[in-house]
Motif scaffolding. Structure first.
Motif, mmCIF file in Angstrom:
data_model
loop_
_atom_site.group_PDB
_atom_site.id
_atom_site.type_symbol
_atom_site.label_atom_id
_atom_site.label_comp_id
_atom_site.label_asym_id
_atom_site.label_seq_id
_atom_site.Cartn_x
_atom_site.Cartn_y
_atom_site.Cartn_z
ATOM 1 N N UNK A 11 15.730 2.232 31.825
ATOM 2 C CA UNK A 11 17.093 1.712 31.905
ATOM 3 C C UNK A 11 17.443 1.080 30.555
ATOM 4 N N UNK A 12 18.530 1.553 29.974
ATOM 5 C CA UNK A 12 18.984 1.107 28.666
ATOM 6 C C UNK A 12 19.999 -0.027 28.782
ATOM 7 N N UNK A 13 20.819 0.034 29.834
ATOM 8 C CA UNK A 13 21.965 -0.861 29.899
ATOM 9 C C UNK A 13 22.361 -1.140 31.342
ATOM 10 N N UNK A 14 22.910 -2.336 31.548
ATOM 11 C CA UNK A 14 23.569 -2.688 32.807
ATOM 12 C C UNK A 14 25.011 -3.023 32.456
ATOM 13 N N UNK A 15 25.948 -2.357 33.127
ATOM 14 C CA UNK A 15 27.368 -2.600 32.899
ATOM 15 C C UNK A 15 27.947 -3.488 33.984
ATOM 16 N N UNK A 16 28.693 -4.509 33.565
ATOM 17 C CA UNK A 16 29.262 -5.488 34.483
ATOM 18 C C UNK A 16 30.771 -5.544 34.266
ATOM 19 N N UNK A 94 34.578 -8.333 40.550
ATOM 20 C CA UNK A 94 33.705 -8.439 39.384
ATOM 21 C C UNK A 94 32.246 -8.284 39.794
ATOM 22 N N UNK A 95 31.461 -7.732 38.861
ATOM 23 C CA UNK A 95 30.032 -7.600 39.110
ATOM 24 C C UNK A 95 29.490 -6.293 38.572
ATOM 25 N N UNK A 96 28.258 -5.956 38.955
ATOM 26 C CA UNK A 96 27.595 -4.755 38.433
ATOM 27 C C UNK A 96 28.391 -3.483 38.725
ATOM 28 N N UNK A 97 28.491 -2.622 37.726
ATOM 29 C CA UNK A 97 29.175 -1.341 37.852
ATOM 30 C C UNK A 97 28.202 -0.185 37.696
ATOM 31 N N UNK A 98 27.306 -0.271 36.701
ATOM 32 C CA UNK A 98 26.417 0.863 36.453
ATOM 33 C C UNK A 98 25.120 0.421 35.786
ATOM 34 N N UNK A 133 29.812 9.005 33.641
ATOM 35 C CA UNK A 133 29.500 8.210 34.821
ATOM 36 C C UNK A 133 29.361 9.173 35.989
ATOM 37 N N UNK A 134 28.221 9.102 36.670
ATOM 38 C CA UNK A 134 27.942 9.980 37.796
ATOM 39 C C UNK A 134 28.009 9.173 39.100
ATOM 40 N N UNK A 135 28.603 9.770 40.118
ATOM 41 C CA UNK A 135 28.735 9.092 41.406
ATOM 42 C C UNK A 135 27.427 9.223 42.188
ATOM 43 N N UNK A 136 26.558 8.255 41.960
ATOM 44 C CA UNK A 136 25.248 8.219 42.617
ATOM 45 C C UNK A 136 25.187 7.116 43.672
ATOM 46 N N UNK A 137 26.354 6.553 43.987
ATOM 47 C CA UNK A 137 26.382 5.391 44.871
ATOM 48 C C UNK A 137 25.818 5.682 46.257
ATOM 49 N N UNK A 138 26.122 6.855 46.807
ATOM 50 C CA UNK A 138 25.665 7.192 48.169
ATOM 51 C C UNK A 138 24.142 7.080 48.271
ATOM 52 N N UNK A 139 23.429 7.611 47.295
ATOM 53 C CA UNK A 139 21.965 7.613 47.337
ATOM 54 C C UNK A 139 21.335 6.407 46.636
ATOM 55 N N UNK A 140 21.877 6.008 45.478
ATOM 56 C CA UNK A 140 21.224 4.990 44.653
ATOM 57 C C UNK A 140 21.892 3.620 44.713
ATOM 58 N N UNK A 141 23.049 3.541 45.372
ATOM 59 C CA UNK A 141 23.769 2.278 45.592
ATOM 60 C C UNK A 141 24.322 1.673 44.306
ATOM 61 N N UNK A 142 24.442 2.478 43.268
ATOM 62 C CA UNK A 142 25.066 2.079 42.006
ATOM 63 C C UNK A 142 25.468 3.351 41.267
ATOM 64 N N UNK A 143 26.408 3.229 40.362
ATOM 65 C CA UNK A 143 26.805 4.355 39.510
ATOM 66 C C UNK A 143 25.791 4.477 38.375
ATOM 67 N N UNK A 144 25.448 5.701 38.016
ATOM 68 C CA UNK A 144 24.584 5.960 36.864
ATOM 69 C C UNK A 144 25.447 6.397 35.697
ATOM 70 N N UNK A 145 25.165 5.831 34.528
ATOM 71 C CA UNK A 145 25.820 6.279 33.309
ATOM 72 C C UNK A 145 24.795 7.025 32.466
ATOM 73 N N UNK A 146 25.193 8.196 31.988
ATOM 74 C CA UNK A 146 24.377 8.970 31.063
ATOM 75 C C UNK A 146 24.942 8.755 29.671
ATOM 76 N N UNK A 147 24.078 8.430 28.724
ATOM 77 C CA UNK A 147 24.463 8.243 27.341
ATOM 78 C C UNK A 147 23.730 9.260 26.485
ATOM 79 N N UNK A 148 24.472 10.000 25.688
ATOM 80 C CA UNK A 148 23.835 10.940 24.762
ATOM 81 C C UNK A 148 24.325 10.617 23.365
ATOM 82 N N UNK A 149 23.398 10.225 22.521
ATOM 83 C CA UNK A 149 23.730 9.910 21.138
ATOM 84 C C UNK A 149 23.510 11.143 20.273
#
Length: 153
Positions: A11-16, A94-98, A133-149
């Motif tokens: 995990x690289x980042x938590x977005x709030x 307000x609170x955790x997003x991804x 941003x991928x809709x992973x809420x149903x399974x993972x209970x949070x949104x996943x963000x993919x970052x490609x540099x």
């Protein structure tokens, strides 16, 4: 469900999501005894190519980043335009997003996740890379963000 879809479990980042980036970033700075970072504004749609639910959007957000060792905290204050940030803030407050992961092969990862019933919510470009941003809420209970540099390609 396919296993190890991202090829990475770091995990690289938590977005709030926040309503007031100035107030909240000052609270974090005071709490951790660090300097308050300056916030930046995401690029306009012509540069960022922002899409939300497969539609171009003018959405922008103020961002402030706290580097906390191996993890980055990202504070996000969205504007009024349609985005995953605005929708989530309006629905959940307000609170955790991804949580975010750095990946290689954005198109392939998005395709694989969509094949596994984890649809793309929002995507865009930033200086030096792209995000999804991928809709992973149903399974993972949070949104996943993919970052490609760009240097990670």
């Amino acid at each position: 469900m396919d296993k190890n879809m991202l090829g990475n479990n770091f995990i690289t980042q938590i977005g709030i999501l926040v309503h007031d980036i100035e107030k909240t970033s000052q609270a974090y700075a005071d709490f951790f005894g660090v300097d308050k970072p300056e916030w930046s504004l995401t690029d306009t749609v012509d540069r960022a190519q922002t899409e939300y639910r497969n539609q171009s959007t003018e959405a922008r957000a103020k961002l402030a980043f706290f580097n906390m060792g191996s993890l980055q905290l990202e504070l996000i204050e969205p504007d009024h335009n349609p985005s995953t940030w605005r929708e989530y803030l309006d629905e959940h407050g307000e609170g955790p997003h991804h949580i975010a992961f750095v990946i290689n092969g954005m198109k392939e990862k998005v395709t694989l996740m969509e094949k596994n019933q984890m649809p793309l919510l929002q995507k865009g470009e930033y200086t030096g890379g792209r995000y999804a941003y991928m809709d992973t809420f149903k399974d993972l209970k949070i949104i996943l963000e993919l970052l490609e540099n760009d240097e990670a390609k």
